[in-house]
Write a protein that holds these residues in place. Sequence first.
Motif, PDB file in Angstrom:
ATOM      1  N   TYR A 150       0.843  -1.182   0.000  1.00 42.62           N
ATOM      2  CA  TYR A 150       0.000   0.000   0.000  1.00 42.62           C
ATOM      3  C   TYR A 150       0.879   1.233   0.000  1.00 42.62           C
ATOM      4  O   TYR A 150       1.947   1.251   0.604  1.00 42.62           O
ATOM      5  CB  TYR A 150      -0.935  -0.017   1.216  1.00 42.62           C
ATOM      6  N   TRP A 151       0.445   2.260  -0.718  1.00 40.63           N
ATOM      7  CA  TRP A 151       1.208   3.486  -0.796  1.00 40.63           C
ATOM      8  C   TRP A 151       0.309   4.675  -0.480  1.00 40.63           C
ATOM      9  O   TRP A 151      -0.889   4.595  -0.557  1.00 40.63           O
ATOM     10  CB  TRP A 151       1.875   3.655  -2.172  1.00 40.63           C
ATOM     11  N   GLY A 152       0.972   5.762  -0.130  1.00 37.97           N
ATOM     12  CA  GLY A 152       0.267   7.005   0.146  1.00 37.97           C
ATOM     13  C   GLY A 152      -0.127   7.132   1.597  1.00 37.97           C
ATOM     14  O   GLY A 152       0.217   6.299   2.413  1.00 37.97           O
ATOM     15  N   PRO A 153      -0.811   8.169   1.923  1.00 38.57           N
ATOM     16  CA  PRO A 153      -1.319   9.173   0.996  1.00 38.57           C
ATOM     17  C   PRO A 153      -0.202  10.084   0.489  1.00 38.57           C
ATOM     18  O   PRO A 153       0.705  10.441   1.214  1.00 38.57           O
ATOM     19  CB  PRO A 153      -2.321   9.963   1.837  1.00 38.57           C
ATOM     20  N   TYR A 154      -0.297  10.428  -0.791  1.00 40.02           N
ATOM     21  CA  TYR A 154       0.578  11.409  -1.416  1.00 40.02           C
ATOM     22  C   TYR A 154      -0.284  12.610  -1.793  1.00 40.02           C
ATOM     23  O   TYR A 154      -1.451  12.453  -2.138  1.00 40.02           O
ATOM     24  CB  TYR A 154       1.264  10.848  -2.660  1.00 40.02           C
ATOM     25  N   TYR A 155       0.325  13.795  -1.719  1.00 33.41           N
ATOM     26  CA  TYR A 155      -0.426  15.035  -1.897  1.00 33.41           C
ATOM     27  C   TYR A 155       0.190  15.925  -2.971  1.00 33.41           C
ATOM     28  O   TYR A 155       1.390  15.879  -3.223  1.00 33.41           O
ATOM     29  CB  TYR A 155      -0.433  15.834  -0.585  1.00 33.41           C
TER      30      TYR A 155
ATOM     31  N   LYS B  26      -5.228  14.561  -3.078  1.00 38.21           N
ATOM     32  CA  LYS B  26      -4.636  13.434  -2.365  1.00 38.21           C
ATOM     33  C   LYS B  26      -4.886  12.151  -3.141  1.00 38.21           C
ATOM     34  O   LYS B  26      -5.951  11.972  -3.743  1.00 38.21           O
ATOM     35  CB  LYS B  26      -5.260  13.321  -0.979  1.00 38.21           C
TER      36      LYS B  26
ATOM     37  N   THR C 264      -4.191   7.725  -2.710  1.00 36.72           N
ATOM     38  CA  THR C 264      -3.731   6.558  -1.961  1.00 36.72           C
ATOM     39  C   THR C 264      -3.954   5.334  -2.838  1.00 36.72           C
ATOM     40  O   THR C 264      -4.745   5.379  -3.782  1.00 36.72           O
ATOM     41  CB  THR C 264      -4.512   6.366  -0.646  1.00 36.72           C
ATOM     42  N   GLY C 265      -3.294   4.240  -2.505  1.00 36.62           N
ATOM     43  CA  GLY C 265      -3.528   3.046  -3.305  1.00 36.62           C
ATOM     44  C   GLY C 265      -2.656   1.878  -2.924  1.00 36.62           C
ATOM     45  O   GLY C 265      -2.117   1.814  -1.828  1.00 36.62           O
ATOM     46  N   ARG C 266      -2.526   0.963  -3.879  1.00 34.39           N
ATOM     47  CA  ARG C 266      -1.693  -0.220  -3.684  1.00 34.39           C
ATOM     48  C   ARG C 266      -1.020  -0.568  -4.999  1.00 34.39           C
ATOM     49  O   ARG C 266      -1.445  -0.138  -6.070  1.00 34.39           O
ATOM     50  CB  ARG C 266      -2.510  -1.395  -3.163  1.00 34.39           C
TER      51      ARG C 266
ATOM     52  N   GLY D 249      -5.477   2.907  -7.308  1.00 38.07           N
ATOM     53  CA  GLY D 249      -5.671   3.862  -6.235  1.00 38.07           C
ATOM     54  C   GLY D 249      -6.938   4.666  -6.338  1.00 38.07           C
ATOM     55  O   GLY D 249      -7.802   4.417  -7.195  1.00 38.07           O
TER      56      GLY D 249
ATOM     57  N   TYR E 189     -14.478  10.312  -4.854  1.00 37.05           N
ATOM     58  CA  TYR E 189     -13.134  10.106  -5.367  1.00 37.05           C
ATOM     59  C   TYR E 189     -13.204   9.478  -6.749  1.00 37.05           C
ATOM     60  O   TYR E 189     -14.245   9.025  -7.191  1.00 37.05           O
ATOM     61  CB  TYR E 189     -12.320   9.203  -4.433  1.00 37.05           C
TER      62      TYR E 189
END
Length: 162
Positions: free
Chosen positions: A45-50, A60, A62-64, A77, A116
């Motif tokens: 899993y990655w994020g959250p990135y902004y 924002k 997020t995901g995998r 994501g 989203y």
Amino acid sequence: MNRTIRSLLGLAAATAVLTVGVPALTSSASAATTTTTASSFDNDYWGPYYSRYFDDSRAKATGRVWDEDSGRVHVQGKLYDKNTPQWLCGYVQVKFENSDGDESYYWARQCGSNGYRSFHFAEDDVDNAQVRVCYWDNHQAKRISCGKWNYVFEADGGDDDE
């Protein structure tokens, strides 16, 4: 997390199950816990990135990310856009790169604060995948306020299997 680390963690989980042996599997609760632990290494899993701030807002994502045995890498994501003017949309870019330096870019946009936008991109024979979040300016038809590129997948540098 790269493939080597996931392999080592999976091996460690399998070794723990074998070390514990049959007593751990006598209760159904223990068996369910063991199965969950072993399968939790399949996705990263990655994020959250902004994005950078625009007034008091940031987009924002997020995901995998996961890779298949065939070498196909998936980046999935959700992109959020909150409290921005109507002419501004959340924007996510995904970049796949191979060992020759060839790059492939994909993107998704989410306009408005309602919910989203889901995205899912995949490429074969990828050495790394990166994600960055920006805003899309509909008036000027360009990206603005981009955050930094974040590595979400890196292939092994090489296998020493002999």
